[in-house]
Write an enzyme that holds these catalytic residues in place. Sequence first.
Site, PDB file in Angstrom:
ATOM      1  N   ARG A 168       0.820  -1.236   0.000  1.00 43.05           N
ATOM      2  CA  ARG A 168       0.000   0.000   0.000  1.00 43.05           C
ATOM      3  C   ARG A 168       0.848   1.277   0.000  1.00 43.05           C
ATOM      4  O   ARG A 168       0.485   2.291   0.610  1.00 43.05           O
ATOM      5  CB  ARG A 168      -0.981   0.039   1.182  1.00 43.05           C
ATOM      6  N   SER A 217     -11.099  -1.257   3.411  1.00 45.90           N
ATOM      7  CA  SER A 217     -10.398  -1.733   4.610  1.00 45.90           C
ATOM      8  C   SER A 217      -9.756  -0.531   5.274  1.00 45.90           C
ATOM      9  O   SER A 217      -8.926   0.135   4.675  1.00 45.90           O
ATOM     10  CB  SER A 217      -9.307  -2.728   4.244  1.00 45.90           C
ATOM     11  N   GLU A 287      -5.077   2.577   6.889  1.00 50.21           N
ATOM     12  CA  GLU A 287      -4.740   2.615   5.458  1.00 50.21           C
ATOM     13  C   GLU A 287      -5.349   3.890   4.870  1.00 50.21           C
ATOM     14  O   GLU A 287      -4.769   4.533   3.999  1.00 50.21           O
ATOM     15  CB  GLU A 287      -5.333   1.374   4.782  1.00 50.21           C
TER      16      GLU A 287
HETATM   17  C1  LIG Z   1     -15.705  -0.370  -0.915  1.00 51.25           C
HETATM   18  C2  LIG Z   1     -14.224  -0.188  -1.053  1.00 51.25           C
HETATM   19  C3  LIG Z   1     -13.416  -1.271  -1.364  1.00 51.25           C
HETATM   20  C4  LIG Z   1     -12.028  -1.095  -1.493  1.00 51.25           C
HETATM   21  N1  LIG Z   1     -11.270  -2.182  -1.798  1.00 51.25           N
HETATM   22  C5  LIG Z   1      -9.921  -2.022  -1.917  1.00 51.25           C
HETATM   23  C6  LIG Z   1      -9.108  -3.148  -2.245  1.00 51.25           C
HETATM   24  O1  LIG Z   1      -9.566  -4.271  -2.444  1.00 51.25           O
HETATM   25  N2  LIG Z   1      -7.772  -2.924  -2.329  1.00 51.25           N
HETATM   26  C7  LIG Z   1      -7.204  -1.705  -2.130  1.00 51.25           C
HETATM   27  O2  LIG Z   1      -5.975  -1.577  -2.242  1.00 51.25           O
HETATM   28  N3  LIG Z   1      -7.963  -0.643  -1.842  1.00 51.25           N
HETATM   29  C8  LIG Z   1      -9.299  -0.770  -1.725  1.00 51.25           C
HETATM   30  N4  LIG Z   1     -10.072   0.321  -1.415  1.00 51.25           N
HETATM   31  C9  LIG Z   1      -9.413   1.629  -1.153  1.00 51.25           C
HETATM   32  C10 LIG Z   1      -9.263   2.518  -2.390  1.00 51.25           C
HETATM   33  O3  LIG Z   1     -10.248   2.237  -3.372  1.00 51.25           O
HETATM   34  C11 LIG Z   1      -7.873   2.398  -3.035  1.00 51.25           C
HETATM   35  O4  LIG Z   1      -6.846   2.754  -2.113  1.00 51.25           O
HETATM   36  C12 LIG Z   1      -7.729   3.295  -4.276  1.00 51.25           C
HETATM   37  O5  LIG Z   1      -6.529   2.992  -4.922  1.00 51.25           O
HETATM   38  C13 LIG Z   1      -7.757   4.798  -3.962  1.00 51.25           C
HETATM   39  O6  LIG Z   1      -7.899   5.480  -5.189  1.00 51.25           O
HETATM   40  P1  LIG Z   1      -8.622   6.911  -5.236  1.00 51.25           P
HETATM   41  O7  LIG Z   1      -8.542   7.405  -6.644  1.00 51.25           O
HETATM   42  O8  LIG Z   1      -9.974   6.839  -4.667  1.00 51.25           O
HETATM   43  O9  LIG Z   1      -7.635   7.748  -4.322  1.00 51.25           O
HETATM   44  P2  LIG Z   1      -8.032   8.868  -3.235  1.00 51.25           P
HETATM   45  O10 LIG Z   1      -8.767   8.234  -2.108  1.00 51.25           O
HETATM   46  O11 LIG Z   1      -8.665  10.016  -3.906  1.00 51.25           O
HETATM   47  O12 LIG Z   1      -6.565   9.266  -2.725  1.00 51.25           O
HETATM   48  C14 LIG Z   1      -5.788   8.336  -1.995  1.00 51.25           C
HETATM   49  C15 LIG Z   1      -4.365   8.893  -1.822  1.00 51.25           C
HETATM   50  O13 LIG Z   1      -3.730   8.964  -3.086  1.00 51.25           O
HETATM   51  C16 LIG Z   1      -3.379  10.332  -3.404  1.00 51.25           C
HETATM   52  N5  LIG Z   1      -3.648  10.478  -4.843  1.00 51.25           N
HETATM   53  C17 LIG Z   1      -4.807  10.212  -5.513  1.00 51.25           C
HETATM   54  N6  LIG Z   1      -4.632  10.390  -6.834  1.00 51.25           N
HETATM   55  C18 LIG Z   1      -3.343  10.783  -7.005  1.00 51.25           C
HETATM   56  C19 LIG Z   1      -2.553  11.112  -8.143  1.00 51.25           C
HETATM   57  N7  LIG Z   1      -3.035  11.084  -9.400  1.00 51.25           N
HETATM   58  N8  LIG Z   1      -1.251  11.481  -7.945  1.00 51.25           N
HETATM   59  C20 LIG Z   1      -0.732  11.529  -6.697  1.00 51.25           C
HETATM   60  N9  LIG Z   1      -1.436  11.224  -5.579  1.00 51.25           N
HETATM   61  C21 LIG Z   1      -2.728  10.843  -5.742  1.00 51.25           C
HETATM   62  C22 LIG Z   1      -4.247  11.196  -2.515  1.00 51.25           C
HETATM   63  O14 LIG Z   1      -3.638  12.431  -2.241  1.00 51.25           O
HETATM   64  C23 LIG Z   1      -4.352  10.322  -1.265  1.00 51.25           C
HETATM   65  O15 LIG Z   1      -3.195  10.445  -0.474  1.00 51.25           O
HETATM   66  C24 LIG Z   1     -11.453   0.188  -1.292  1.00 51.25           C
HETATM   67  C25 LIG Z   1     -12.280   1.276  -1.006  1.00 51.25           C
HETATM   68  C26 LIG Z   1     -13.640   1.104  -0.880  1.00 51.25           C
HETATM   69  C27 LIG Z   1     -14.510   2.287  -0.580  1.00 51.25           C
END
Ligand SMILES: Cc1cc2nc3c(=O)[nH]c(=O)nc-3n(C[C@H](O)[C@H](O)[C@H](O)COP(=O)(O)OP(=O)(O)OC[C@H]3O[C@@H](n4cnc5c(N)ncnc54)[C@H](O)[C@@H]3O)c2cc1C
Length: 292
Positions: A168, A217, A287
Amino acid sequence: MSDIFENISYKADEPLKKHTTMRVGGNAKYIFSPKNADEIKDIIDYCKDNEERYIIIGNGSNIIFSDEGYDGIVIKLNSLMNDYTVENDLIIAKAGCILSKLAAAARENSLTGMEFAAGIPGTLGGAVVMNAGAYGGEMKDIIEYADVLMEDGSVKRFSNSEMKFAYRESIINADEIVLSACIRLKKGNKEDIEALMNELKEKRTSKQPLEYPSSGSTFKRPEGYYAAKLIEDAGLKGYRVGGAMVSTKHSGFVINYDNASSADVVRLIDDVKKVVFEKFGVMLEPEVKIIR
Ligand SMILES: Cc1cc2nc3c(=O)[nH]c(=O)nc-3n(C[C@H](O)[C@H](O)[C@H](O)COP(=O)(O)OP(=O)(O)OC[C@H]3O[C@@H](n4cnc5c(N)ncnc54)[C@H](O)[C@@H]3O)c2cc1C
């Protein structure tokens, strides 16, 4: 100098709960949706010139903001930055692409390797930064390279090994922005790809509380343990603070059960950490990114 308020799509005083899957948080002073790297640079230049703080978000599925909101500029990479192309076994996509859309493109092109990501509700950018993973796969396994906007305004291409992917985590820090990435997959059989995606989807729906807002998570997996099991064994399944609750379906998920505030969620997380540490001597690490 370009006027970002004239040229780039934005909203003022925008509720962050509309932009995070936990559905909590106050308002952002501004939230901008840039279309390309030049617009991102213009926004950052404006922030530096005007001493505004800024933060990048994708789909907000792993981040929560406080009830006071964010007194600065939120730069959201979303549907305005979501083009992709498929070239043989490569998918080259902008950071704002939602993973499920890229996984569907992989399936349509009979490309295997991305099935694990189909149900992760994040953008490609967020998934690369977080090295998102599920069911034995992680972004580390499929990223060929990522193009990153550096703090000095240059764009640097990071190879997979240069990304220093870990559990992660990646090398990308808060001042760097993933603009796009290249995913390398393998030729496969469309029916098999579809069957695996359906199987993983079924697993998610049966095991995870997808009917409630959450950030997935909430805690990282501590070495040698499972966060959900520790939380359950600590008797915290269903534990509530205000409208936030440890899911009864999956103890690793903190859910917004009933109109939770951000403070409810944060207090619940702190309580869980404290009790699990007292009972088992294991310090859980969130996380989810908590922005104060
Ligand atoms: C129902 C549910 C299920 C999930 N299942 C999983 C799973 O199975 N596995 C898993 O790993 N995660 C899971 N997640 C968590 C999440 O979806 C992941 O961590 C995902 O990769 C986050 O992407 P995001 O675009 O929503 O990032 P955000 O939540 O918008 O940002 C997360 C972090 O990344 C940074 N960030 C975002 N975009 C960029 C960019 N382009 N450049 C630099 N920094 C950036 C942000 O500043 C922040 O620090 C789940 C979440 C939910 C709600």
